[in-house]
Design a protein around this motif. Structure first.
Motif, PDB file in Angstrom:
ATOM      1  N   ARG A   4       0.797  -1.349   0.343  1.00  0.00           N
ATOM      2  CA  ARG A   4       0.290   0.149   0.058  1.00  0.00           C
ATOM      3  C   ARG A   4       1.307   1.008   0.050  1.00  0.00           C
ATOM      4  N   ARG A   5       0.391   2.345  -0.788  1.00  0.00           N
ATOM      5  CA  ARG A   5       1.512   3.281  -0.856  1.00  0.00           C
ATOM      6  C   ARG A   5       0.986   4.181   0.322  1.00  0.00           C
ATOM      7  N   ILE A   6       2.032   4.891   0.486  1.00  0.00           N
ATOM      8  CA  ILE A   6       1.972   5.551   2.271  1.00  0.00           C
ATOM      9  C   ILE A   6       1.963   7.555   1.076  1.00  0.00           C
ATOM     10  N   GLN A   7       0.724   7.745   1.856  1.00  0.00           N
ATOM     11  CA  GLN A   7       0.922   9.176   1.313  1.00  0.00           C
ATOM     12  C   GLN A   7       0.898  10.122   2.323  1.00  0.00           C
ATOM     13  N   TYR A   8       0.822  10.862   2.078  1.00  0.00           N
ATOM     14  CA  TYR A   8       0.843  12.306   3.788  1.00  0.00           C
ATOM     15  C   TYR A   8       0.417  13.317   2.630  1.00  0.00           C
ATOM     16  N   PHE A   9      -0.012  14.240   3.410  1.00  0.00           N
ATOM     17  CA  PHE A   9      -0.260  15.984   2.748  1.00  0.00           C
ATOM     18  C   PHE A   9       0.148  16.752   3.458  1.00  0.00           C
ATOM     19  N   PHE A  10       0.433  17.630   2.865  1.00  0.00           N
ATOM     20  CA  PHE A  10       0.753  18.944   3.561  1.00  0.00           C
ATOM     21  C   PHE A  10       0.344  19.243   4.917  1.00  0.00           C
ATOM     22  N   PRO A  78       7.310   7.797   7.835  1.00  0.00           N
ATOM     23  CA  PRO A  78       7.472   6.098   6.847  1.00  0.00           C
ATOM     24  C   PRO A  78       7.009   6.770   5.623  1.00  0.00           C
ATOM     25  N   GLY A  79       8.110   6.473   5.218  1.00  0.00           N
ATOM     26  CA  GLY A  79       8.795   5.959   3.115  1.00  0.00           C
ATOM     27  C   GLY A  79       9.336   7.339   3.280  1.00  0.00           C
ATOM     28  N   ALA A  80       9.530   8.026   3.387  1.00  0.00           N
ATOM     29  CA  ALA A  80      10.492   9.497   3.481  1.00  0.00           C
ATOM     30  C   ALA A  80      11.736   9.298   2.639  1.00  0.00           C
ATOM     31  N   ILE A  81      12.328   9.822   1.811  1.00  0.00           N
ATOM     32  CA  ILE A  81      13.194   9.649   0.979  1.00  0.00           C
ATOM     33  C   ILE A  81      14.438  10.561   2.464  1.00  0.00           C
ATOM     34  N   TYR A  82      15.698  10.821   2.749  1.00  0.00           N
ATOM     35  CA  TYR A  82      16.423  11.551   2.653  1.00  0.00           C
ATOM     36  C   TYR A  82      16.867  12.043   2.134  1.00  0.00           C
TER      37      TYR A  82
END
Length: 141
Positions: A4-10, A78-82
């Motif tokens: 499942r794709r984790i999606q965040y909003f602003f 979670p799912g963030a890219i450095y």
């Protein structure tokens, strides 16, 4: 298994939001890390050599201590890219010394439907002395 794709909003994050983690690096942690990356600098692993250094005691590898920033990012975003991390070592962290790592959201930019967060990163000793400081940028998909 379908991921499942984790999606965040602003709006999920706000400037000034602070995330903390307390940690004590043990002798075993330092030994495992030294063996993992093959960094056997005597200041980390040899009591006598460390006693002859400017610090007088064995110190935790700087990159091991700064890995707490990655821990904070991974657990809170979670799912963030450095994208970027600057690190400045201000004071030694000794084995069995308690520290507090912090990540503070300094800025948020929305770019092409993705959030780029600028983070202030700090590791403090229990006497409030700053041991490690820096900044990071992460991408939230």
């Amino acid at each position: 298994m379908k991921l499942r794709r984790i999606q965040y909003f602003f709006s999920d994050f706000r400037i000034g939001q602070l995330f903390k983690l307390e940690r004590i690096f043990t002798e075993e942690d330092v030994k495992i890390y030294a063996n993992l990356i093959k960094d056997f600098n005597p200041i980390h692993i040899d009591e006598y050599a460390a006693s002859q250094s400017i610090f007088k005691y064995r110190v935790v590898h700087g990159m091991l201590s700064s890995s707490l920033f990655s821990t904070l990012v991974g657990t809170n975003f979670p799912g963030a890219i450095y994208l970027d991390q600057s690190i400045f070592f201000k004071a030694p962290i000794f084995i069995d010394e308690q520290v507090i790592a912090q990540v503070l959201i300094q800025d948020i930019k929305l770019k092409k439907g993705r959030s780029i967060l600028k983070l202030n990163t700090t590791i403090s000793k229990m006497d409030q002395k700053i041991a490690v400081t820096g900044e990071a940028k992460i991408l939230i998909n």
